[in-house]
Design an enzyme around this catalytic site. Structure first.
Site, mmCIF file in Angstrom:
data_model
loop_
_atom_site.group_PDB
_atom_site.id
_atom_site.type_symbol
_atom_site.label_atom_id
_atom_site.label_comp_id
_atom_site.label_asym_id
_atom_site.label_seq_id
_atom_site.Cartn_x
_atom_site.Cartn_y
_atom_site.Cartn_z
ATOM 1 N N ASP A 1 117.073 -122.337 36.529
ATOM 2 C CA ASP A 1 115.945 -122.346 35.610
ATOM 3 C C ASP A 1 115.673 -123.792 35.244
ATOM 4 O O ASP A 1 116.609 -124.530 34.943
ATOM 5 C CB ASP A 1 116.309 -121.551 34.347
ATOM 6 C CG ASP A 1 115.106 -120.848 33.736
ATOM 7 O OD1 ASP A 1 113.980 -121.327 33.943
ATOM 8 O OD2 ASP A 1 115.308 -119.825 33.057
ATOM 9 N N HIS B 1 107.949 -128.569 35.551
ATOM 10 C CA HIS B 1 108.605 -127.631 34.638
ATOM 11 C C HIS B 1 109.739 -126.863 35.295
ATOM 12 O O HIS B 1 110.456 -126.140 34.616
ATOM 13 C CB HIS B 1 107.570 -126.651 34.067
ATOM 14 C CG HIS B 1 106.635 -127.308 33.098
ATOM 15 N ND1 HIS B 1 106.819 -127.257 31.745
ATOM 16 C CD2 HIS B 1 105.539 -128.079 33.289
ATOM 17 C CE1 HIS B 1 105.860 -127.943 31.138
ATOM 18 N NE2 HIS B 1 105.060 -128.454 32.064
HETATM 19 P P1 ADQ Z 1 109.538 -119.612 32.355
HETATM 20 O O1 ADQ Z 1 110.161 -119.338 33.656
HETATM 21 O O2 ADQ Z 1 108.474 -118.693 31.957
HETATM 22 O O3 ADQ Z 1 109.005 -121.116 32.257
HETATM 23 P P2 ADQ Z 1 111.114 -119.901 29.786
HETATM 24 O O4 ADQ Z 1 111.356 -121.331 29.590
HETATM 25 O O5 ADQ Z 1 112.277 -119.084 29.387
HETATM 26 O O6 ADQ Z 1 110.789 -119.555 31.298
HETATM 27 O O7 ADQ Z 1 109.875 -119.502 28.955
HETATM 28 C C1 ADQ Z 1 109.552 -118.168 28.764
HETATM 29 C C2 ADQ Z 1 108.616 -118.003 27.550
HETATM 30 O O8 ADQ Z 1 108.090 -116.702 27.573
HETATM 31 C C3 ADQ Z 1 109.357 -118.167 26.237
HETATM 32 O O9 ADQ Z 1 108.586 -118.897 25.332
HETATM 33 C C4 ADQ Z 1 109.535 -116.747 25.738
HETATM 34 O O10 ADQ Z 1 109.507 -116.589 24.352
HETATM 35 C C5 ADQ Z 1 108.385 -116.031 26.356
HETATM 36 N N1 ADQ Z 1 108.787 -114.647 26.629
HETATM 37 C C6 ADQ Z 1 109.802 -114.267 27.374
HETATM 38 N N2 ADQ Z 1 109.897 -112.926 27.360
HETATM 39 C C7 ADQ Z 1 108.904 -112.478 26.593
HETATM 40 C C8 ADQ Z 1 108.447 -111.178 26.189
HETATM 41 N N3 ADQ Z 1 109.050 -110.047 26.600
HETATM 42 N N4 ADQ Z 1 107.379 -111.115 25.421
HETATM 43 C C9 ADQ Z 1 106.775 -112.225 25.007
HETATM 44 N N5 ADQ Z 1 107.143 -113.444 25.344
HETATM 45 C C10 ADQ Z 1 108.191 -113.576 26.121
HETATM 46 C C11 ADQ Z 1 108.959 -122.268 33.112
HETATM 47 C C12 ADQ Z 1 110.258 -122.668 33.762
HETATM 48 C C13 ADQ Z 1 111.330 -122.847 32.705
HETATM 49 C C14 ADQ Z 1 110.866 -123.879 31.684
HETATM 50 C C15 ADQ Z 1 109.483 -123.564 31.168
HETATM 51 C C16 ADQ Z 1 108.930 -124.672 30.311
HETATM 52 O O11 ADQ Z 1 110.682 -121.699 34.698
HETATM 53 O O12 ADQ Z 1 112.552 -123.242 33.279
HETATM 54 O O13 ADQ Z 1 111.773 -123.879 30.605
HETATM 55 O O14 ADQ Z 1 108.590 -123.350 32.244
HETATM 56 O O15 ADQ Z 1 108.894 -125.871 30.997
#
Ligand code: ADQ
Length: 719
Positions: free
Chosen positions: A366, A165
Site C-alpha cells: 500500500d 500516491h
Molecule cells: P487507497 O488505496 O484508496 O488510496 P487509503 O489510503 O487507505 O487507500 O484511503 C482510503 C480512503 O477511503 C480512506 O480515507 C478511508 O476512510 C476511505 N474509506 C475506506 N473504506 C471506506 C468505506 N467503507 N466507506 C467510506 N470510506 C471509506 C491510495 C493509495 C494509498 C494512499 C492513498 C493516499 O493506494 O496507499 O494512502 O491513495 O495517497
C-alpha cells in the site's frame, strides 16, 4: 501567491442527475481537503475527469458544466473507449499490479499503452490551455505518469510538481515494465517528485540510474541541464474531521465487556490483503476456542473499480471466504465475520474506529494507507490497538503499531491474539505515540511542505539551456578578426567534441573526414588550433601527431609544442602504485569497468558497467581517493563515467591561460566537465561552446559532434 493548477485523473466531485437537473457534489477525499487552503487562497483550478456525463441530456449537461466551473474545476471528458484502455486496461490493469509487486497479475497482452499516452496528451493539452506564466502545476498519481514530461515540452518554464500516491517498486520489479524508460522520462518532466516514503524515493533513484544513467546527488538529478528533485512527503489526514465529535449512533455494534471487535476498512482491492486477514482471524478462532462468540470481525469493503475483471474475481473470492469461515466457525447465535460491501458515511466510519478493539490494516502493499492514520486520529479515548502490515507506507511512520508480515498468516494470527490480550497500559502508551505523529503531520502540513519545496527559490533559477551557436556568424567574426590582423585561437576538446563517445577509449580513433578538416585548418594563416584532451599523450600522438596543430594531453600534463612532447610534472611513483592498486581492486569488483594508465595520471572508466553499480562504486571510490590523496600533489577529477587521478592544479584552464594573448579571438568547444575550466579561462568576447545538453558556463551550444564539425567546416571555408 502563485495560482495552483491541480491535475488528477478524477475531479473531486460527483455528478448525478435528478429530474433532468445535474447535481454536482464536491467529494470529501483527503486530497481535496488538504488542498482546500492553497486552492482557495490562490483561486486555483482543478483539472480532471468528471465521471461519466453521457447520461445527461443537453440541459442537464449545460447546468453541470456551469456548476463545475463555479467550483473552479475543468472537466477533461473521456470516451468509453479511452476510459477502458487508459484507465482500466493500462493504469489499473498494468501499472497498479506492477507498482504493487503483483507480477502474476500483469496481463500477457495489454493494448492500453497507446491510449494511456494519448489520454495523458489530452490532459497536457487541457492544462497548457489554462496555464498562465507564474502558475504552479501539481500533477497526481499513476494515471498521469507521462504528463509532467509532456507539459515540460509544451511549457518549458513552468513549475511542475508530481506526487505518486502508490508505491514506487524496487527497480528490479519496475524494470519489467516494457515502457519503463518512457514512464521515467515522463516523471522527470517535473521539478519536484514526491513519494510517500524514503524507500520509494530510493527505488526511484535506483531505477533512474539503472535505466537512464542519470546519477542522483542525494535527492537531486540533473536532466538535460534541468534540476529535478525527488523526496519523501508522507501524506497525512484531515485530523480535525477524525478527532471531532459524532452524533451518537446505533450502539449495538459496540463490544460489550469481555467481547472484542476486530475492524477492517478497505477499498475492495486485491492489494489490501483481505483474504489473508480473514484467514488469520479464523486461525485465532481455531487456536482460542474460548474466544468463540466473543470475537467478531467487521469487514467493510467499499466497492471499487467494479468494471475491472480482476476486481470482480477478487470480490467473489472474498465473499466465498466469508461464507466458508462463517460456515465453519458460527455458533447458534453468532457469526464471527460480519461483512459489508458498501461505502460508509464518514461519521459512521469514525464511530466504528472508536468502537473497535483492534484495527486490522494488513495490505500486501500500500502506498501509504490512510485508514491506519484515521483510526489513530479517531481514538480520542487513547485506547485501541493497530495491527499494521509492514508493507504499507504508513509502517515507516508508525512503529508503535503491531507490525505484521501479511504473507505470514500464522504470524498475523499471533499478532491479533497479542492485540486482544494486550494490557491497557501498553495499549495506551502505543496509541499515544501513534496519535502524536498522526496529529502533528496532518494533510495540511503535507500540502504545505510539498508546495513550499516546489516553490523553493533555487528552482526558480532553472538553468536556461545555452542558445544554439550561430555558426555562420562565428565564422564571419573569425574572418573579420584575421583580416584585422588578430589571431584566432581554436581550443578543441577531443572525445565527445570532435568524435562521438565510444564504449571503450581505444575505439574513438579519428575518421578521415575529421583528419581532413583539421589538416585544412592547420594551413590557415592567423588561425592557431589546439586540441586539449584528457587522454594519454600516446593516443593523441598516434591519432593526431601527423597534423601541424598544437596538442595537449592528460588535461595539459603533456603538450606538444614544436613537435616535441613535454611533461609538466608527474605523480610520485609510490602514490601512483597505491592509487593503481585501489583502482584495480574496484575494477575487479565492477564488471565492465577498466583502468587506464596514463603517463602522469590514472583513470577508472565505468561506461560499460551496470549503471547503478558503476555509479555506486564511483561514489565510494571518490570518497576513498579523496582521503588517500590528502596532502599529496595529486587530485581526483570526476568526468563523464570516469574517475581520474592526476597531478594537482594542471587542467585545461591552465593551458588556455598559457597559450592565449589578450588580443586573440577565442573559440573554445568542449562537452565534458573538465572543459568548464577551459570555458572559465576564455577571455571576454570569446565564443564558448558546449557540445550536447547539460549545465555549462559556455555561452552557446551545438547539439552533438556533427555540430562541431559544421563549425570547423564553416571556419575552413571562411578563413
Ligand atoms: P487507497 O488505496 O484508496 O488510496 P487509503 O489510503 O487507505 O487507500 O484511503 C482510503 C480512503 O477511503 C480512506 O480515507 C478511508 O476512510 C476511505 N474509506 C475506506 N473504506 C471506506 C468505506 N467503507 N466507506 C467510506 N470510506 C471509506 C491510495 C493509495 C494509498 C494512499 C492513498 C493516499 O493506494 O496507499 O494512502 O491513495 O495517497
Amino acid at each position: 501567491m502563485s495560482r495552483l493548477l491541480v491535475v488528477s485523473n478524477r475531479l473531486p466531485v460527483t455528478v448525478s442527475a435528478a429530474q433532468g437537473e445535474a447535481i454536482v457534489t464536491p467529494s470529501m477525499g483527503g486530497l481535496s481537503t488538504g488542498l482546500r487552503g492553497p486552492f482557495e487562497r490562490s483561486q486555483g483550478l482543478w483539472i480532471g475527469w468528471p465521471g461519466d456525463l453521457s447520461q445527461l441530456d443537453d440541459a442537464a449537461r449545460a447546468s453541470a458544466m456551469k456548476e463545475l466551473q463555479a467550483l473552479r474545476t475543468l472537466p477533461v471528458e473521456l470516451t468509453a473507449d479511452e476510459l477502458r484502455l487508459y484507465y482500466e486496461e493500462f493504469a489499473n490493469g498494468v501499472l497498479w499490479p506492477v507498482f504493487h509487486y503483483l507480477l502474476d497479475r500483469i496481463p500477457v497482452h495489454s493494448g492500453g499503452w497507446e491510449m494511456y499516452r494519448k489520454v495523458n496528451q489530452k490532459f497536457a493539452a487541457a492544462v497548457a490551455a489554462q496555464y498562465r506564466p507564474g502558475d504552479t502545476i501539481w500533477v497526481h498519481d499513476y494515471q498521469l505518469l507521462l504528463l509532467p514530461g509532456m507539459l515540460r515540452e509544451l511549457l518549458p518554464r513552468a513549475r511542475i510538481g508530481f506526487f505518486l500516491h502508490i508505491p514506487f517498486p524496487a527497480s528490479e520489479v519496475f524494470r519489467m515494465l516494457p515502457w519503463r524508460e518512457d514512464v521515467l522520462r515522463g516523471m522527470l518532466g517535473a521539478d519536484l517528485i514526491g513519494f510517500h516514503t524514503p524507500s520509494y524515493a530510493r527505488n526511484f533513484a535506483s531505477a533512474v540510474v539503472r535505466l537512464l544513467g542519470h546519477e542522483p546527488v542525494v535527492d537531486e538529478l540533473s536532466v538535460s541541464g534541468r534540476k529535478v528533485r525527488f523526496r519523501a512527503f508522507p501524506m497525512g489526514i484531515d485530523t480535525e474531521t477524525f478527532t471531532g465529535a459524532t452524533q451518537p449512533s446505533d450502539e449495538s455494534f459496540r463490544p460489550r465487556p469481555g467481547e472484542h471487535l476486530l475492524l477492517g476498512v478497505d477499498r475492495l482491492d486485491y492489494t489490501k490483503g483481505i483474504r489473508r486477514r480473514l484467514s488469520a482471524v479464523e486461525r485465532v478462532l481455531q487456536r482460542r476456542p474460548d474466544l468463540r462468540g466473543k470475537l467478531r470481525m467487521l469487514q467493510i469493503a467499499v466497492p471499487s473499480r467494479e468494471s475491472v475483471t480482476a476486481y470482480q474475481d477478487y470480490r467473489r473470492r472474498v465473499e466465498e471466504m466469508v461464507g466458508a469461515i462463517n460456515g465453519r466457525c458460527s455458533t447458534l447465535t453468532d457469526a464471527p465475520i460480519h461483512y459489508m460491501y458498501r461505502g460508509f458515511p464518514q461519521e459512521q466510519l469514525i464511530d466504528l474506529y472508536r468502537a473497535a478493539s483492534v484495527m486490522l490494516v494488513t495490505p500486501t502493499r500500500d502506498g501509504m494507507n490512510l485508514v491506519a492514520k484515521e483510526f489513530a486520529a479517531a481514538r480520542t479515548d487513547g485506547d485501541g490497538v493497530l495491527v499494521l502490515s509492514e508493507f504499507a507506507g504508513a509502517a515507516e511512520e508508525m512503529p508503535e503499531a503491531l507490525q505484521v508480515n501479511p504473507f505470514d498468516v500464522d504470524g498475523m494470527a499471533q499478532a491479533i491474539e497479542q492485540a486482544i490480550d494486550m494490557a491497557e497500559g501498553e495499549r495506551r502508551s502505543r496509541m499515544a505515540g501513534l496519535r502524536a505523529r498522526v496529529l502533528r503531520f496532518d494533510v495540511h502540513r503535507w500540502t504545505e511542505d510539498f508546495l513550499a519545496a516546489l516553490a523553493d527559490d533555487e528552482l526558480a533559477v532553472q538553468v536556461e539551456p545555452a542558445p544554439l551557436l550561430p555558426v555562420g556568424q562565428v565564422a564571419e567574426a573569425a574572418r573579420s578578426a584575421v583580416l584585422a590582423g588578430r589571431r584566432v585561437v581554436l581550443l578543441l576538446d577531443y572525445d565527445g567534441t570532435l568524435v562521438p563517445i565510444a564504449p571503450r577509449p581505444e575505439l574513438a580513433a579519428p575518421d578521415p573526414e575529421l583528419l581532413r578538416l583539421l589538416a585544412q585548418l592547420a594551413t590557415k594563416t592567423g588561425l592557431s588550433t589546439h586540441v586539449l584532451s584528457g587522454r594519454p599523450w600516446q593516443d593523441i600522438d598516434r591519432w593526431l601527431g601527423g597534423l601541424h596543430i598544437n596538442l595537449h594531453a592528460e588535461h595539459g600534463m603533456y603538450s606538444r609544442i614544436d613537435d616535441q612532447w613535454r611533461a609538466r610534472g608527474a605523480a610520485p611513483e609510490d602514490m601512483r602504485e597505491k592509487v593503481l592498486a585501489t583502482l584495480e581492486r574496484v575494477s575487479a569488483n565492477t564488471p565492465g569497468s577498466h583502468v587506464e594508465l596514463k603517463a602522469a595520471g590514472l583513470a577508472w572508466h565505468y561506461r560499460l558497467a551496470e549503471r547503478e553499480q558503476g555509479a555506486h562504486q564511483a561514489r565510494e571510490l571518490r570518497l576513498h581517493l579523496r582521503e588517500l590523496l590528502v596532502g599529496t600533489p595529486l587530485e581526483v577529477l570526476i568526468g563523464d563515467k570516469v574517475v581520474e587521478v592526476r597531478p594537482r592544479g594542471v587542467h585545461k584552464g591552465l593551458i588556455a591561460h598559457e597559450v592565449l594573448r589578450p588580443s586573440d579571438l577565442v573559440i573554445a568547444v568542449g562537452d565534458d566537465r573538465t572543459d568548464e575550466d577551459m570555458f572559465a579561462a576564455a577571455p571576454e568576447g570569446a565564443f564558448t561552446v558546449k557540445v550536447g545538453g547539460g549545465t555549462t558556463s559556455a555561452k552557446n551550444r551545438v547539439g552533438d559532434v556533427a555540430g562541431t564539425r559544421a563549425l570547423l567546416r564553416a571556419l575552413a571555408e571562411q578563413l
